[in-house]
Design a protein around this motif. Structure first.
Motif, mmCIF file in Angstrom:
data_model
loop_
_atom_site.group_PDB
_atom_site.id
_atom_site.type_symbol
_atom_site.label_atom_id
_atom_site.label_comp_id
_atom_site.label_asym_id
_atom_site.label_seq_id
_atom_site.Cartn_x
_atom_site.Cartn_y
_atom_site.Cartn_z
ATOM 1 N N PHE A 168 0.831 -1.215 0.000
ATOM 2 C CA PHE A 168 0.000 0.000 0.000
ATOM 3 C C PHE A 168 0.861 1.260 0.000
ATOM 4 C CE2 PHE A 168 -2.483 3.429 1.825
ATOM 5 C CZ PHE A 168 -3.710 3.283 1.194
ATOM 6 N N SER A 169 1.941 1.232 0.769
ATOM 7 C CA SER A 169 2.815 2.412 0.849
ATOM 8 C C SER A 169 3.386 2.763 -0.518
ATOM 9 C CB SER A 169 3.952 2.166 1.838
ATOM 10 O OG SER A 169 3.437 2.058 3.147
ATOM 11 N N SER A 170 3.711 1.733 -1.302
ATOM 12 C CA SER A 170 4.251 1.972 -2.641
ATOM 13 C C SER A 170 3.197 2.638 -3.526
ATOM 14 C CB SER A 170 4.694 0.652 -3.282
ATOM 15 O OG SER A 170 5.702 0.053 -2.498
ATOM 16 N N VAL A 171 1.966 2.128 -3.434
ATOM 17 C CA VAL A 171 0.877 2.710 -4.215
ATOM 18 C C VAL A 171 0.648 4.156 -3.782
ATOM 19 C CG1 VAL A 171 -1.603 2.601 -4.691
ATOM 20 C CG2 VAL A 171 -0.265 0.495 -4.582
ATOM 21 N N PHE A 172 0.655 4.380 -2.467
ATOM 22 C CA PHE A 172 0.388 5.719 -1.955
ATOM 23 C C PHE A 172 1.483 6.704 -2.340
ATOM 24 C CE2 PHE A 172 0.423 8.994 1.410
ATOM 25 C CZ PHE A 172 -0.833 9.514 1.170
ATOM 26 N N SER A 173 2.720 6.229 -2.407
ATOM 27 C CA SER A 173 3.820 7.124 -2.770
ATOM 28 C C SER A 173 3.627 7.667 -4.183
ATOM 29 C CB SER A 173 5.164 6.398 -2.665
ATOM 30 O OG SER A 173 5.238 5.357 -3.612
#
Length: 319
Positions: free
Chosen positions: A220-225
């Motif tokens: 999720f963090s990768s998508v959010f970045s």
């Protein structure tokens, strides 16, 4: 510098923002004050007489970077939506009788305050089961409930929190629990969330104080970045993406006694935190009857009484 008071600014709670952020109440420049007056005058020319107080107009101006024309368009669009949606009547009459059943599949509720004095708003996105929910309620009633809660956030929740904090509270501390949410969820869930998000951004601007996304799934963090690149830097700074080890950071913002047990706090409201609606807005010391609950005829008579009192005081001979 505070914008000059006007006839619409009849608030009975603190109206100075706690932090000296540009464009926030009590911290505006002369140029920003002038834009408030300009926006108000232009809206009055169009026949608007409600929601023209300085706090509201500043929120719309901040949402459009103090572009008066863009803020005016946003306000007019919002008023049209309010009329079409029936917002003013809805907040007085809506009864979400199916709430306990709906909350089994999608809990979303206000619960007490964070350490800054803001209302805490909690959603458990991982439990969403729209198929089961639509046997209990409809998408229309879910959105009607969302709007009703936004109206109640504006009054009585935020005014009560402002009185208790002794400073203006205009925003929420939002906790979104992503436990159980996959990166690819059912499209219909995103359809509802997209509608709900549009209502929030377009018609209730500048209400987000902090957002904690907890139990964020792997990746999720990768998508959010990537998403961050499209967001306003001011918004990005309000968002905190946390995995399952979220408790320390969350408890740095929300008092342990105000946070429900399931999120690492100690609060266990009678009947469950999800349905308690506990907060300063339920405490007699800080709460007052919301303006939308007072018939317009009575509001006018109260104003008339105030004018009579002022006139009487002005007529008294000075010592």
């Amino acid at each position: 510098m505070a914008a000059p008071q006007c006839k619409y600014d009849d608030h009975d709670f603190p109206t100075t923002a706690p932090e000296a952020q540009p464009g926030h109440p009590g911290h505006t420049t002369p140029e920003q004050d002038a834009k408030v007056e300009q926006l108000r005058a232009e809206l009055e020319q169009l026949g608007y007489t409600e929601r023209l107080d300085t706090l509201t107009l500043l929120r719309f101006l901040r949402a459009r970077k103090f572009d008066v024309a863009a803020s005016k368009t946003m306000f007019v669009d919002c008023e049209k939506w309010r009329k079409d949606f029936g917002t003013d009547e809805l907040v007085r009459t809506f009864d979400y009788t199916e709430k306990p059943q709906v909350f089994q599949y999608y809990p979303q509720y206000y619960h007490k305050t964070d350490k800054d004095g803001r209302p805490v708003y909690i959603e458990k996105l991982g439990k969403i089961d729209l198929t089961a929910m639509y046997k209990i309620t409809t998408a229309e009633r879910m959105l009607q409930n969302l709007v009703t809660e936004y109206e109640k956030l504006a009054d009585p929740r935020l005014p009560a929190c402002s009185r208790k904090a002794g400073k203006l509270m205009e925003t929420c501390c939002t906790i979104m629990d992503l436990k159980g949410v996959g990166i690819t969820s059912v499209p219909s869930v995103y359809g509802y969330l997209k509608q709900a998000s549009a209502i929030s951004q377009n018609y209730y601007p500048e209400r987000l104080g902090k957002l904690y996304l907890i139990n964020a799934p792997w990746g999720f963090s990768s998508v959010f970045s990537v998403v961050k690149g499209f967001l306003d830097p001011v918004t990005v700074n309000k968002i905190h993406v946390l995995g399952s080890n979220y408790k320390k950071e969350l408890l740095a913002q929300v008092p342990v006694e105000n946070l429900p047990v399931e999120f690492g706090g100690t609060c266990q409201c009678s009947g469950g935190c999800e349905l308690s609606d506990m907060g300063p807005w339920q405490e007699d010391e800080w709460s007052t009857t919301p303006k939308w609950a007072v018939p317009k005829e009575e509001q006018k008579s109260e104003e008339a009484v105030e004018k009579e009192v002022e006139a009487a005081e002005a007529a008294q001979p000075t010592a």
